[in-house]
Design a protein around this motif. Structure first.
Motif, PDB file in Angstrom:
ATOM      1  N   ILE A  71       0.860  -1.172   0.000  1.00 35.39           N
ATOM      2  CA  ILE A  71       0.000   0.000   0.000  1.00 35.39           C
ATOM      3  C   ILE A  71       0.903   1.231   0.000  1.00 35.39           C
ATOM      4  CG2 ILE A  71      -1.961  -1.108   1.108  1.00 35.39           C
ATOM      5  CD1 ILE A  71      -1.013   0.036   3.770  1.00 35.39           C
ATOM      6  N   TYR A  72       0.283   2.399  -0.093  1.00 37.85           N
ATOM      7  CA  TYR A  72       1.063   3.631  -0.165  1.00 37.85           C
ATOM      8  C   TYR A  72       1.107   4.332   1.180  1.00 37.85           C
ATOM      9  CZ  TYR A  72       0.793   3.102  -5.234  1.00 37.85           C
ATOM     10  OH  TYR A  72       0.900   2.630  -6.512  1.00 37.85           O
ATOM     11  N   ALA A  73       2.264   4.937   1.467  1.00 38.13           N
ATOM     12  CA  ALA A  73       2.433   5.696   2.709  1.00 38.13           C
ATOM     13  C   ALA A  73       2.385   7.197   2.461  1.00 38.13           C
ATOM     14  CB  ALA A  73       3.751   5.331   3.378  1.00 38.13           C
ATOM     15  N   ASP A  74       2.328   7.607   1.185  1.00 39.67           N
ATOM     16  CA  ASP A  74       2.302   9.044   0.881  1.00 39.67           C
ATOM     17  C   ASP A  74       1.230   9.336  -0.157  1.00 39.67           C
ATOM     18  OD1 ASP A  74       3.664   7.695  -1.175  1.00 39.67           O
ATOM     19  OD2 ASP A  74       4.703   9.528  -1.774  1.00 39.67           O
ATOM     20  N   ASP A  75       0.849  10.605  -0.237  1.00 39.49           N
ATOM     21  CA  ASP A  75      -0.224  11.007  -1.154  1.00 39.49           C
ATOM     22  C   ASP A  75       0.206  11.004  -2.613  1.00 39.49           C
ATOM     23  OD1 ASP A  75      -1.954  11.362   0.959  1.00 39.49           O
ATOM     24  OD2 ASP A  75      -1.389  13.466   1.252  1.00 39.49           O
ATOM     25  N   ASP A  76       1.492  10.920  -2.871  1.00 36.92           N
ATOM     26  CA  ASP A  76       1.987  10.898  -4.245  1.00 36.92           C
ATOM     27  C   ASP A  76       2.115   9.480  -4.792  1.00 36.92           C
ATOM     28  OD1 ASP A  76       2.221  13.689  -4.286  1.00 36.92           O
ATOM     29  OD2 ASP A  76       4.215  13.601  -3.370  1.00 36.92           O
ATOM     30  N   TYR A  77       1.725   8.496  -3.986  1.00 39.87           N
ATOM     31  CA  TYR A  77       1.774   7.092  -4.384  1.00 39.87           C
ATOM     32  C   TYR A  77       3.186   6.652  -4.775  1.00 39.87           C
ATOM     33  CZ  TYR A  77      -3.206   8.156  -4.863  1.00 39.87           C
ATOM     34  OH  TYR A  77      -4.500   8.573  -4.639  1.00 39.87           O
ATOM     35  N   LYS A  78       4.154   7.095  -4.005  1.00 45.00           N
ATOM     36  CA  LYS A  78       5.547   6.737  -4.277  1.00 45.00           C
ATOM     37  C   LYS A  78       6.118   5.810  -3.209  1.00 45.00           C
ATOM     38  CE  LYS A  78       5.844   9.501  -7.886  1.00 45.00           C
ATOM     39  NZ  LYS A  78       5.962   8.970  -9.259  1.00 45.00           N
ATOM     40  N   GLU A  79       5.859   6.145  -1.938  1.00 41.97           N
ATOM     41  CA  GLU A  79       6.424   5.380  -0.837  1.00 41.97           C
ATOM     42  C   GLU A  79       5.550   4.152  -0.563  1.00 41.97           C
ATOM     43  OE1 GLU A  79       7.645   5.932   3.880  1.00 41.97           O
ATOM     44  OE2 GLU A  79       7.092   7.686   2.666  1.00 41.97           O
ATOM     45  N   LYS A  80       6.142   2.978  -0.672  1.00 41.23           N
ATOM     46  CA  LYS A  80       5.393   1.731  -0.556  1.00 41.23           C
ATOM     47  C   LYS A  80       5.640   1.056   0.790  1.00 41.23           C
ATOM     48  CE  LYS A  80       5.793   0.930  -5.545  1.00 41.23           C
ATOM     49  NZ  LYS A  80       6.316   0.017  -6.599  1.00 41.23           N
ATOM     50  N   SER A 482      -7.076  -3.232 -10.601  1.00 42.91           N
ATOM     51  CA  SER A 482      -7.796  -3.546  -9.373  1.00 42.91           C
ATOM     52  C   SER A 482      -6.912  -3.351  -8.140  1.00 42.91           C
ATOM     53  CB  SER A 482      -8.300  -4.995  -9.436  1.00 42.91           C
ATOM     54  OG  SER A 482      -9.112  -5.298  -8.330  1.00 42.91           O
ATOM     55  N   ARG A 483      -5.687  -3.851  -8.194  1.00 45.08           N
ATOM     56  CA  ARG A 483      -4.784  -3.685  -7.050  1.00 45.08           C
ATOM     57  C   ARG A 483      -4.486  -2.214  -6.790  1.00 45.08           C
ATOM     58  NH1 ARG A 483      -2.368  -8.416  -9.222  1.00 45.08           N
ATOM     59  NH2 ARG A 483      -0.904  -7.141 -10.423  1.00 45.08           N
ATOM     60  N   GLU A 484      -4.299  -1.455  -7.871  1.00 44.92           N
ATOM     61  CA  GLU A 484      -3.985  -0.033  -7.696  1.00 44.92           C
ATOM     62  C   GLU A 484      -5.176   0.723  -7.119  1.00 44.92           C
ATOM     63  OE1 GLU A 484      -1.435   3.315  -7.820  1.00 44.92           O
ATOM     64  OE2 GLU A 484      -1.096   1.140  -7.899  1.00 44.92           O
ATOM     65  N   ARG A 485      -6.379   0.356  -7.531  1.00 44.44           N
ATOM     66  CA  ARG A 485      -7.566   0.998  -6.960  1.00 44.44           C
ATOM     67  C   ARG A 485      -7.642   0.745  -5.454  1.00 44.44           C
ATOM     68  NH1 ARG A 485     -13.434   0.272  -7.525  1.00 44.44           N
ATOM     69  NH2 ARG A 485     -14.362   1.685  -5.996  1.00 44.44           N
ATOM     70  N   ILE A 486      -7.358  -0.499  -5.046  1.00 44.57           N
ATOM     71  CA  ILE A 486      -7.398  -0.833  -3.619  1.00 44.57           C
ATOM     72  C   ILE A 486      -6.355  -0.013  -2.860  1.00 44.57           C
ATOM     73  CG2 ILE A 486      -7.067  -2.674  -1.932  1.00 44.57           C
ATOM     74  CD1 ILE A 486      -8.090  -4.631  -4.085  1.00 44.57           C
ATOM     75  N   ARG A 487      -5.157   0.109  -3.419  1.00 41.59           N
ATOM     76  CA  ARG A 487      -4.095   0.886  -2.748  1.00 41.59           C
ATOM     77  C   ARG A 487      -4.495   2.348  -2.580  1.00 41.59           C
ATOM     78  NH1 ARG A 487      -0.515  -1.768  -7.058  1.00 41.59           N
ATOM     79  NH2 ARG A 487       0.144  -3.735  -6.093  1.00 41.59           N
ATOM     80  N   ARG A 488      -5.036   2.928  -3.635  1.00 38.86           N
ATOM     81  CA  ARG A 488      -5.382   4.356  -3.570  1.00 38.86           C
ATOM     82  C   ARG A 488      -6.580   4.587  -2.652  1.00 38.86           C
ATOM     83  NH1 ARG A 488      -4.077   6.979  -9.557  1.00 38.86           N
ATOM     84  NH2 ARG A 488      -2.006   6.001  -9.752  1.00 38.86           N
ATOM     85  N   ALA A 489      -7.539   3.677  -2.682  1.00 37.25           N
ATOM     86  CA  ALA A 489      -8.680   3.784  -1.776  1.00 37.25           C
ATOM     87  C   ALA A 489      -8.214   3.647  -0.327  1.00 37.25           C
ATOM     88  CB  ALA A 489      -9.720   2.713  -2.103  1.00 37.25           C
ATOM     89  N   ALA A 490      -7.282   2.729  -0.080  1.00 33.64           N
ATOM     90  CA  ALA A 490      -6.758   2.539   1.274  1.00 33.64           C
ATOM     91  C   ALA A 490      -6.050   3.797   1.761  1.00 33.64           C
ATOM     92  CB  ALA A 490      -5.807   1.350   1.301  1.00 33.64           C
TER      93      ALA A 490
END
Length: 635
Positions: A71-80, A482-490
Motif C-alpha cells: 500500500i502507499y504511505a504518501d499522497d503521491d503514491y511513491k512510498e510503498k 484492481s490492485r492499484e484501486r485498492i491501494r489508492r482507496a486505502a
C-alpha cells in the motif's frame, strides 16, 4: 508419529478431495435423462460437463506475489509499505474457477458474504470457456483466443447458437463451488441485468434451493439514457440467496430519524412523539387478554367497540371477546399494566369508535409514545428496490481515484448490502472482482464502524485493450488496475490492512514429475532428486504446503534466524500451532532440535535437504523425542 515424513505431493491430484455430492448429483442427472423428456427440467447444452468442471480437483497452486502486496504511505503514491506478511486480506489473480477450487478445503463454510458482478451477457461481454480444447492450440494462443492452458475469455455473441448455454456453463460450476464456501448463515448477492436474470434465478434455485431464495432486488442503475426500444432501461437486479435461509439473520436498515420530530420530554428527560397509529386498530383479530378498560385522565374508562364489557368497572379489568365484533387493544392487559406511562391521551373526534364504561362514545383517544432513542436503535426491513446507488456514483468515485475503468459498481452499493445484517467480523468474497469495488467497500465499512471484516477478491489478468485509457496510463491487465484501486482507496481512507497478492499458477514441480514410469529414463531419475523447479522461492514452497494441507492462506507470516539459518513461521502462536518451515540446504542436528523445541503443529523441510534416508530418520527421531505431536513433512 510415522516412520517417515509425510510428503507434500502436489502432483498427486487424486489426494485433493473430489466433491462427492456433485458426483452424486451427476449420477442422478444421467439416471433421469429419459424421464426428463417427459417433464419440466432446467437444462442446457453442456450442463453435465459443468458438473464435472465443479467436481474435478484443480491441478494448480497459488504463487505468492510479495512484490505486488503493498500500500502507499504518501499522497503521491511513491512510498510503498509491504503488507504481504501481515495482511489478512487476499487478492488472487487468475481464473476464478481455479481460485474457487483452491479455496475449497481451506475456506469451506467460512465465507459470510459473497457479492459478485459477473458478465451480463449483453452480446458484447466475455465469458470463460473452461477446459477449452483445440487442435490448433498454438494458433489460438497466438491469436489471443485462449491462453497456454486452453482457458481464455471469449466474446459471447448473441447470434451464437450457444449464447445462453455458454453463459450458464461459465456460471454453474462457479456458483456450485461458491456455495460450498458459504457458512451456514452466509448470503450471496449476484448482480445481473435482464439478459440473464431469468436464467440466473433458475440456476440459483438449482444450486442453492428454491427454499433459500431471499429476494430479487431491483436497483435503479441509471436515469439519463434514452436507449432501448419500447422502454428506457434504468434497472438491474440483485439476486439474493442464503445458504440455509433458516440460519440467515433478519435483514435490517436504520430508521430515518429526525430528533426535531420528538417534541415531548418525559420525567426522565427522554424525548418522545405520538405514534402515528392509535392503541386501537379495528383490523386486529379478537384475543382473550386484549379487551379491557383503560382509565382516562378524567377518571372515565375507555374500551374498544363491542358487545361485551368487563364485570368490574376498574382500570385493567378485562373480559374475553365473544366474537370479532368485540374489538381489542394492540397491547395485552399485562403489557398495559407494565407500561401505562407510555400512553398519550388525546381528545377524541366526533367519529371516535372508542366507548366509555357506560357504552357511550368516549371523549378520548389513546396513542403509544414513540421514544427517540428507541427509534434511533430500531431497524426496518429493507425495501426490495434500491434507488440510491446508481452507476454514476461508481464512475465518479473511480475517477476521483484517477483509475481508468469503465462500468464499476458504486462501493456504496456493496457497503449497503454489507450492513443489512449485523456483523463486524466477517469474510467477504468477490470472485469477479473487476476494479476492486468490493475490497474498497469492506475497507470503508471497517473505518465507519471499527469492524474487522476481511476480503478475498479474485480477478483474471485479462489484458486491457491496446487503445484504452488504461493502457495509455501504463496498465497492462485488469488485475493491475484492481490492485492499484485498492491501494489508492486505502490511502484515502487511512486503511493500513493492505492485502496479500497471490496468483493461480501451475505447480512448482518439474514436468518430469508428471511422467509415467515408462516415460522416465535413468538420467531423469538422477536429475529429479529435487523435484522442485529452481525458480521457486521459499514463499512459493510455503504456499505449496498450505494448499496441500488445506490451511488458510491469510495467516501471519514471520521470518526468523535460528542457528544462523532462515526459517519461516506461519500462523505460529505457540506450541502445537501453525507451520514452521526450513527450506535451506544446511539442516544440522542443532537446527532440527531448535525447531522441534518450538513444537509447531507442522514442520516442513525440503526433500533435497536430505542426502540419504537416514537423515530423515534422524529428524523424525528428534521430533519423536522433543515434540511427538508435530507432523513432519517434506516437499
Amino acid at each position: 508419529m510415522t516412520d517417515t515424513p509425510e510428503s507434500v505431493n502436489l502432483s498427486d491430484v487424486s489426494s485433493r478431495k473430489v466433491d462427492t455430492e456433485l458426483l452424486n448429483e451427476l449420477r442422478d442427472l444421467f439416471a433421469r435423462a429419459e424421464d426428463q423428456k417427459e417433464r419440466y427440467d432446467f437444462t442446457w447444452n453442456g450442463k453435465a460437463k459443468a458438473y464435472f468442471e465443479a467436481a474435478t480437483p484443480t491441478t494448480k497452486t497459488l504463487r505468492p506475489q510479495p512484490e505486488e502486496s503493498y500500500i502507499y504511505a504518501d499522497d503521491d503514491y511513491k512510498e510503498k509499505v509491504n503488507t504481504f506478511n501481515d495482511s489478512e486480506n487476499l487478492f488472487i489473480t487468475g481464473d476464478n474457477l481455479e481460485a474457487l477450487k483452491l479455496l475449497q478445503e481451506s475456506y469451506l463454510g467460512k465465507i459470510d458474504m459473497i457479492y459478485i458482478d459477473p458478465p451480463y451477457n449483453t452480446g458484447k461481454d466475455f465469458v470463460y470457456h473452461d477446459n477449452f480444447k483445440s487442435t490448433q492450440k498454438d494458433t489460438d494462443v497466438a491469436e489471443g483466443s485462449v491462453d497456454e492452458d486452453g482457458n481464455r475469455l471469449v466474446k459471447n455473441e448473441k447470434n451464437s447458437g450457444r449464447y445462453h448455454s455458454d453463459w450458464l456453463n461459465m456460471m454453474y460450476p462457479r456458483l456450485k463451488l461458491a456455495r460450498n464456501l458459504l457458512s451456514d448463515s452466509g448470503v450471496i448477492f449476484v448482480s445481473i441485468d435482464d439478459n440473464e436474470q431469468a436464467n440466473l434465478k433458475l440456476l440459483m434455485d438449482e444450486v442453492f434451493g428454491e427454499d433459500n431464495f431471499v429476494a430479487d432486488v431491483t436497483r435503479i442503475a441509471k436515469r439519463t439514457s434514452d436507449k432501448g426500444t419500447h422502454f428506457r432501461p434504468t434497472k438491474d437486479h440483485i439476486i439474493v440467496y442464503g445458504k440455509y435461509i433458516s440460519f440467515l439473520p433478519e435483514f435490517g436498515i436504520a430508521k430515518l430519524v429526525k430528533e426535531a420530530d420528538y417534541k415531548f420530554t418525559d420525567g426522565n428527560g427522554k424525548k418522545y412523539k405520538k405514534s402515528g397509529a392509535s392503541l386501537f386498530q379495528p383490523s386486529l383479530d379478537s384475543r382473550p387478554n386484549q379487551r379491557y378498560y383503560i382509565e382516562a385522565p378524567d377518571g372515565s374508562l375507555i374500551i374498544p367497540p363491542g358487545n361485551v364489557f368487563p364485570e368490574k368497572k376498574v382500570d385493567g379489568s378485562k373480559i374475553k371477546p365473544e366474537s370479532n365484533s368485540d374489538k381489542v387493544w394492540r397491547w395485552s392487559v399485562d403489557s398495559y399494566i407494565k407500561q401505562k406511562e407510555k400512553l398519550i391521551f388525546t381528545k377524541g373526534s366526533s367519529t371516535n369508535p372508542l366507548l366509555d364504561e357506560n357504552g357511550n362514545q368516549s371523549k378520548w383517544n389513546i396513542y403509544p409514545k414513540v421514544y427517540f432513542e428507541d427509534d434511533l436503535a430500531g431497524k426496518l426491513h429493507p425495501e426490495d428496490v434500491i434507488y440510491d446507488f446508481p452507476n454514476s456514483k461508481g464512475t465518479k468515485e473511480i475517477l476521483q481515484l484517477n483509475i481508468p475503468f469503465s462500468f464499476a459498481k458504486p462501493s456504496e452499493l456493496i457497503k449497503y448490502l454489507g450492513t443489512l445484517f449485523d456483523s463486524k467480523d466477517r469474510i467477504v468474497l468477490d470472485f469477479f472482482a473487476g476494479s476492486g469495488t468490493t475490497a474498497d467497500a469492506v475497507m470503508q465499512l471497517n473505518k465507519e464502524d471499527g469492524g474487522n471484516r476481511k476480503f478475498i477478491v479474485a480477478t483474471l489478468d485479462e489484458p486491457v485493450p491496446e487503445d484504452s485509457e488504461a493502457r495509455k496510463a501504463g496498465y497492462q491487465t485488469i488485475d493491475q488496475i484492481s490492485r492499484e484501486r485498492i491501494r489508492r482507496a486505502a490511502k484515502k481512507l487511512g486503511d493500513t490492512s493492505g492485502f496479500r497478492a497471490l496468483k493461480v499458477d501451475k505447480t512448482g514441480l518439474k514436468e518430469d514429475v508428471f511422467k509415467t514410469a515408462g516415460e522416465l529414463t535413468q538420467e531423469n531419475l538422477q536429475l529429479d532428486v529435487d523435484n522442485q523447479e529452481d525458480a521457486r522461492s521459499d514463499y512459493d514452497l510455503l504456499y505449496d504446503v498450505l494448499v496441500d494441507g488445506a490451511l488458510e492462506y491469510n495467516r501471519q507470516i514471520a521470518t526468523e534466524t535460528i542457528s544462523n539459518e532462515p526459517i519461516i513461521k506461519y500462523d505460529y502462536l505457540g506450541e502445537l500451532s501453525g507451520v514452521i518451515a526450513y527450506f535451506g540446504d544446511n539442516l544440522t542436528n542443532e537446527l532440527t532440535r531448535e525447531i522441534a523445541k518450538l513444537k509447531p503443529l507442522i514442520a516442513v523441510f525440503k526433500e533435497s535437504t536430505f542426502n540419504k534416508s537416514s537423515d530423515k530418520v534422524n529428524v523424525l527421531e528428534q521430533f519423536r523425542v522433543i515434540s511427538p505431536e508435530t507432523k513432519v513433512k517434506v516437499i
